[in-house]
Structure formats: C-alpha cells, structure tokens
Scaffold this motif. Structure first.
Motif, PDB file in Angstrom:
ATOM      1  N   LYS A 223       0.889  -1.258  -0.097  1.00 44.26           N
ATOM      2  CA  LYS A 223      -0.068  -0.112   0.270  1.00 44.26           C
ATOM      3  C   LYS A 223       0.804   1.208   0.051  1.00 44.26           C
ATOM      4  CE  LYS A 223      -3.989   2.212   0.517  1.00 44.26           C
ATOM      5  NZ  LYS A 223      -4.949   2.167  -0.577  1.00 44.26           N
ATOM      6  N   LEU A 224       1.914   1.122   0.662  1.00 46.69           N
ATOM      7  CA  LEU A 224       2.947   2.344   0.790  1.00 46.69           C
ATOM      8  C   LEU A 224       3.485   2.516  -0.546  1.00 46.69           C
ATOM      9  CD1 LEU A 224       4.260   1.896   4.656  1.00 46.69           C
ATOM     10  CD2 LEU A 224       2.758   3.690   3.782  1.00 46.69           C
ATOM     11  N   TRP A 225       3.949   1.561  -1.017  1.00 48.59           N
ATOM     12  CA  TRP A 225       4.591   1.398  -2.384  1.00 48.59           C
ATOM     13  C   TRP A 225       3.661   2.088  -3.327  1.00 48.59           C
ATOM     14  CZ3 TRP A 225       9.472   0.197  -3.871  1.00 48.59           C
ATOM     15  CH2 TRP A 225       9.723  -0.082  -5.332  1.00 48.59           C
ATOM     16  N   LEU A 226       2.289   1.857  -3.278  1.00 49.35           N
ATOM     17  CA  LEU A 226       1.589   2.364  -4.452  1.00 49.35           C
ATOM     18  C   LEU A 226       1.099   3.711  -4.269  1.00 49.35           C
ATOM     19  CD1 LEU A 226      -1.306  -0.623  -4.529  1.00 49.35           C
ATOM     20  CD2 LEU A 226       0.727   0.064  -6.290  1.00 49.35           C
ATOM     21  N   GLU A 227       1.387   4.242  -2.821  1.00 52.67           N
ATOM     22  CA  GLU A 227       1.348   5.728  -2.492  1.00 52.67           C
ATOM     23  C   GLU A 227       2.758   6.429  -2.819  1.00 52.67           C
ATOM     24  OE1 GLU A 227      -0.196   5.574   1.517  1.00 52.67           O
ATOM     25  OE2 GLU A 227      -2.114   4.948   0.937  1.00 52.67           O
ATOM     26  N   ASN A 228       3.447   5.732  -3.609  1.00 48.53           N
ATOM     27  CA  ASN A 228       4.879   6.366  -3.600  1.00 48.53           C
ATOM     28  C   ASN A 228       5.615   6.794  -2.438  1.00 48.53           C
ATOM     29  OD1 ASN A 228       6.758   6.964  -5.799  1.00 48.53           O
ATOM     30  ND2 ASN A 228       6.209   9.308  -5.348  1.00 48.53           N
ATOM     31  N   ARG A 229       5.520   5.876  -1.586  1.00 42.18           N
ATOM     32  CA  ARG A 229       6.092   5.998  -0.158  1.00 42.18           C
ATOM     33  C   ARG A 229       7.204   4.837  -0.116  1.00 42.18           C
ATOM     34  NH1 ARG A 229       2.050   7.001   4.710  1.00 42.18           N
ATOM     35  NH2 ARG A 229       3.874   7.684   5.766  1.00 42.18           N
ATOM     36  N   LYS A 230       7.967   4.817  -1.216  1.00 43.56           N
ATOM     37  CA  LYS A 230       8.804   3.752  -1.635  1.00 43.56           C
ATOM     38  C   LYS A 230      10.006   3.375  -0.275  1.00 43.56           C
ATOM     39  CE  LYS A 230       7.773   3.645  -6.353  1.00 43.56           C
ATOM     40  NZ  LYS A 230       8.268   3.450  -7.683  1.00 43.56           N
ATOM     41  N   ILE A 231      10.531   4.326   0.006  1.00 48.15           N
ATOM     42  CA  ILE A 231      11.415   4.321   0.960  1.00 48.15           C
ATOM     43  C   ILE A 231      10.957   3.560   2.186  1.00 48.15           C
ATOM     44  CG2 ILE A 231      13.296   5.428   2.360  1.00 48.15           C
ATOM     45  CD1 ILE A 231      13.259   7.514   0.447  1.00 48.15           C
ATOM     46  N   LEU A 232       9.957   3.766   2.648  1.00 47.79           N
ATOM     47  CA  LEU A 232       9.330   3.344   3.871  1.00 47.79           C
ATOM     48  C   LEU A 232       8.983   2.173   3.700  1.00 47.79           C
ATOM     49  CD1 LEU A 232       8.611   3.972   6.924  1.00 47.79           C
ATOM     50  CD2 LEU A 232       6.364   4.680   5.975  1.00 47.79           C
ATOM     51  N   ALA A 233       8.460   1.558   2.571  1.00 50.49           N
ATOM     52  CA  ALA A 233       7.777   0.282   1.976  1.00 50.49           C
ATOM     53  C   ALA A 233       9.117  -0.623   1.975  1.00 50.49           C
ATOM     54  CB  ALA A 233       7.135   0.469   0.670  1.00 50.49           C
ATOM     55  N   LEU A 234      10.443  -0.109   1.511  1.00 48.16           N
ATOM     56  CA  LEU A 234      11.312  -0.942   1.329  1.00 48.16           C
ATOM     57  C   LEU A 234      11.879  -1.337   2.679  1.00 48.16           C
ATOM     58  CD1 LEU A 234      13.166   0.635  -1.730  1.00 48.16           C
ATOM     59  CD2 LEU A 234      12.344  -1.559  -1.716  1.00 48.16           C
ATOM     60  N   LEU A 235      11.940  -0.253   3.674  1.00 49.90           N
ATOM     61  CA  LEU A 235      12.296  -0.388   5.000  1.00 49.90           C
ATOM     62  C   LEU A 235      11.537  -1.445   5.752  1.00 49.90           C
ATOM     63  CD1 LEU A 235      13.851   0.237   7.620  1.00 49.90           C
ATOM     64  CD2 LEU A 235      11.890   1.886   8.309  1.00 49.90           C
ATOM     65  N   ILE A 236      10.331  -1.637   5.507  1.00 49.58           N
ATOM     66  CA  ILE A 236       9.409  -2.783   6.068  1.00 49.58           C
ATOM     67  C   ILE A 236       9.910  -4.227   5.497  1.00 49.58           C
ATOM     68  CG2 ILE A 236       7.014  -3.709   6.225  1.00 49.58           C
ATOM     69  CD1 ILE A 236       6.016  -0.940   6.433  1.00 49.58           C
ATOM     70  N   GLN A 237      10.103  -4.146   4.085  1.00 51.25           N
ATOM     71  CA  GLN A 237      10.499  -5.514   3.452  1.00 51.25           C
ATOM     72  C   GLN A 237      11.729  -5.754   4.069  1.00 51.25           C
ATOM     73  OE1 GLN A 237      11.961  -4.644  -0.571  1.00 51.25           O
ATOM     74  NE2 GLN A 237      12.676  -6.852  -0.768  1.00 51.25           N
ATOM     75  N   ASN A 238      12.733  -5.033   4.337  1.00 52.12           N
ATOM     76  CA  ASN A 238      13.988  -5.257   4.869  1.00 52.12           C
ATOM     77  C   ASN A 238      13.838  -6.012   6.188  1.00 52.12           C
ATOM     78  OD1 ASN A 238      17.241  -5.122   4.979  1.00 52.12           O
ATOM     79  ND2 ASN A 238      16.440  -3.915   6.798  1.00 52.12           N
ATOM     80  N   ARG A 239      13.032  -5.374   7.133  1.00 55.39           N
ATOM     81  CA  ARG A 239      12.726  -5.748   8.655  1.00 55.39           C
ATOM     82  C   ARG A 239      12.092  -7.100   8.496  1.00 55.39           C
ATOM     83  NH1 ARG A 239      15.414  -5.552  11.892  1.00 55.39           N
ATOM     84  NH2 ARG A 239      13.960  -5.931  13.689  1.00 55.39           N
ATOM     85  N   VAL A 240      11.001  -7.167   7.709  1.00 55.31           N
ATOM     86  CA  VAL A 240      10.389  -8.614   7.534  1.00 55.31           C
ATOM     87  C   VAL A 240      11.604  -9.779   7.013  1.00 55.31           C
ATOM     88  CG1 VAL A 240       8.955 -10.056   5.888  1.00 55.31           C
ATOM     89  CG2 VAL A 240       8.264  -7.658   6.984  1.00 55.31           C
ATOM     90  N   SER A 241      12.365  -9.355   6.170  1.00 61.04           N
ATOM     91  CA  SER A 241      13.416 -10.149   5.817  1.00 61.04           C
ATOM     92  C   SER A 241      14.368 -10.584   6.824  1.00 61.04           C
ATOM     93  CB  SER A 241      14.180  -9.638   4.562  1.00 61.04           C
ATOM     94  OG  SER A 241      15.292 -10.452   3.998  1.00 61.04           O
TER      95      SER A 241
END
Length: 373
Positions: A223-241
C-alpha cells in the motif's frame, strides 16, 4: 422478627438474588415485595418507618412487632451473600466471558474471525495462565483486529532505531484506511486454518505463523509502495527479511487467501503477481532471469499449489489451478489445471479435477517411475 419470617428470608438469600431481596426491604410498596412476602403473613412494612407497627394476632399466632429496618443479622447475611456472588464472578474462567458480536463487524463465511480469535485467546489463557498477560496484550485488550495486528507486527519488527510505537501508528493508519487489506488478512487466516493441519487455531496462526505475519506486513508495504512512499515500504521489506527470513518485494501484487506454509526462504520479486487462494511452501522463488528491468517476474493464477524448493523464473504464467511439484524449475508457461514436475519442469498426468491449493495434495496425478536410491 418472627422465626418463620427470618427462616424464609435467610433461605431466599441463598439464591443470591440480592437485587430482588433489596427491593423487598427498600421498596416494600412494589409488587415484587408483596409477591415474596406473601408466604410470611406476619411481616408487614410500616407506613411510618420511625414508629413500630403492632399488628393484631390471628387465631393461630401471637402479636408481632415489625419495623422497616432489617435486623443486624439480616444485614450480615446480605453482606456475606454479596461477597460470595462477587467471588464467583472473579473466579469464572476467562473463556466463559464471551464477547457479543456487533452488527457492523466484518464477517467471513458467516462468522467473525476476530470474535472467534478472542474466544480462543480466553480459552488458551485459562489453560495456560502463564500466557495470560501475553494474550491480553496481544489480542484481548484490542477492540479490533486492525489494532491487534498493528501492535503485534510493531513488536516483531521494531529495533533500537525503529520504535514499536512509530510502527504501530504506521500500520494502524494503513489498515484502518483500507478495509480490503483487512478482508484479505481475514481470508489469509481462514486459508491457514483450513489448509495447514499444523495450525491449532486462528490465534495460533495470528501470533506465531511467520508466513502469515510476513504477508500482512507486505500488504501494508505494498500500500505504501502504491502511494509512492517507497523508502518506507522498502524499510518494512528489509525488517521482514531480517526477522522472518523471507523476502517479498513491496511492488509484488498478492491476492487474498494466501498460505505461505513454513515460509522460510521464500523470495518474491518486484513484478510478480499472485492470485487468490494460492498455497506456497518454503524455499520457493518467484524470480527473474537477468538484470533487465520491466515486467520480469512470474504471474501465478488462482488456486495454484507450488511445492517446496521450486524456482519459477522469468515472466511466465502459471495457469489457474495448476500444481508445481517440489524442487521443480519452471521457465515456461504452465497451462491451467495441469501438473509440472522436474528440472526443467515437464507436464505430467492429466487435467486436475480439484483445486490443488485447497487439497494441498502434492502426489496425485503424478506417474511415478522406477528410480535408484
């Protein structure tokens, strides 16, 4: 007070209907008072509480004097009865105190997953009191499933430089603003409960299944990625990983009712698309084949089952209701309702007559051949 009256009232107090008994003493003019005093003909409340009233004797009784105020013995008995009633409530098992459903609750398949989860949590806390605080903090203290999930994910994904309170507010804002995500997370809960025999309950999945938790974190990140909040979205991806040991790019599109069974080692690329009611086991890769950009990842149809250790590479299509055997490498399209096995994967068997992701059957329609151990 006469002996018969005292005996009747003392016996009545044992039923612990304190409110009714109180109305007898303090609202003697009420209809209920006469109902309960009918069996005690010589107990009559005075119209003037300051003056005792003497009633004439009948042919079989002696004169009696009654006042409005109960005797000290009665007050003591009432106090004791109330104490016993409160003790009984305090010792009632948590699982017996059910929550009544609200008319505006979201439901799945005719029942509300959130209300069932809360009942499961109460039952678990009764069986294992050591978990009471954990279940209260994680589930029972929350009014909605959005609140509980936001809290739980924030605790899982926070670190020293990323406070849980900040993550909780972020997750809560996304979940409350998009009810489609909430609907999908409930469908994911249903999918895990129905398809994974190791899942004991919805609460078990919600608190402990990292595939489910990673998927919900991805839904927020997407949802954040679609709202162009990509840096925050990638942070969540990294923490999930880092926390859950699987890597889902926030750009990937994932449908409802997903089961990531075990989930360790799962990798899903940026332009991958996964349909509804898909089951994916551990160490599955939905990846690309090179460094070229654009649409480069697999498209997985509804109802697909992908076995453990499988690699699906490139912008290939896995048709609806297809089954990919464990350890396969898929680099070409797989038609709907077929089975692909091997490295490179080959089509075997006939058309499937059931939805593989629902049955979780990895071996039917596979023609086994002689092999060397």
């Amino acid at each position: 007070m006469c002996s018969n009256s005292y005996t009747f009232l003392h016996s009545f107090m044992k039923t612990k209907k304190i409110s009714t008994l109180t109305s007898v003493f303090h609202h003697h003019h009420h209809h209920q008072s006469h109902k309960y005093l009918r069996s005690s003909p010589h107990f009559h409340a005075s119209s003037n509480p300051q003056k005792p009233q003497i009633h004439p004797p009948t042919h079989h009784t002696k004169p009696t004097i009654s006042t409005h105020n109960p005797t000290p013995h009665l007050l003591k008995s009432i106090k004791h009865a109330k104490s016993n009633t409160f003790d009984q409530i305090q010792h009632t098992p948590i699982s017996k105190l059910h929550t009544k459903p609200h008319t505006n609750d979201h439901t799945n398949n005719g029942h509300d997953v959130w209300l069932i989860m809360k009942d499961e949590a109460r039952s678990d806390a009764d069986q294992e009191p050591i978990l009471s605080n954990y279940y209260h903090t994680s589930i029972l203290s929350h009014p909605t499933i959005e609140s509980a999930l936001s809290h739980h994910l924030s605790i899982k994904l926070c670190d020293l430089s990323l406070p849980s309170a900040s993550l909780r507010d972020l997750f809560m804002g996304v979940l409350t603003g998009d009810q489609e995500i909430v609907k999908s997370l409930k469908n994911d809960l249903e999918a895990v409960k129905e398809r994974d025999p190791a899942c004991l309950s919805y609460v078990h999945c919600f608190l402990h299944f990292k595939g489910f938790l990673a998927c919900q974190a991805h839904r927020v990140a997407h949802k954040l990625w679609l709202e162009n909040r990509k840096i925050l979205a990638l942070l969540i991806q990294n923490r999930v990983s880092e926390v859950f040991a699987l890597d889902i790019h926030p750009g990937a599109k994932i449908g409802s009712g997903l089961l990531l069974d075990h989930a360790t080692g799962v990798v899903i690329g940026e332009t991958a698309v996964i349909g509804d009611n898909v089951s994916i086991l551990h160490n599955v890769t939905l990846g690309g084949t090179g460094k070229s950009g654009g649409d480069r990842h697999p498209k997985v149809g509804n109802g697909v089952l992908i076995g453990a250790g499988t690699c699906v590479l490139g912008n290939v299509k896995i048709g609806e209701g297809a089954k990919i055997g464990a350890g396969s490498v898929v680099v070409k399209d797989v038609p709907a309702r077929t089975t692909a096995v091997g490295n490179p994967a080959k089509l075997i068997g006939g058309k499937l007559d059931s939805i593989p992701s629902h049955t979780m059957d990895h071996t039917s329609h596979i023609d086994f051949y002689d092999y060397v151990v």
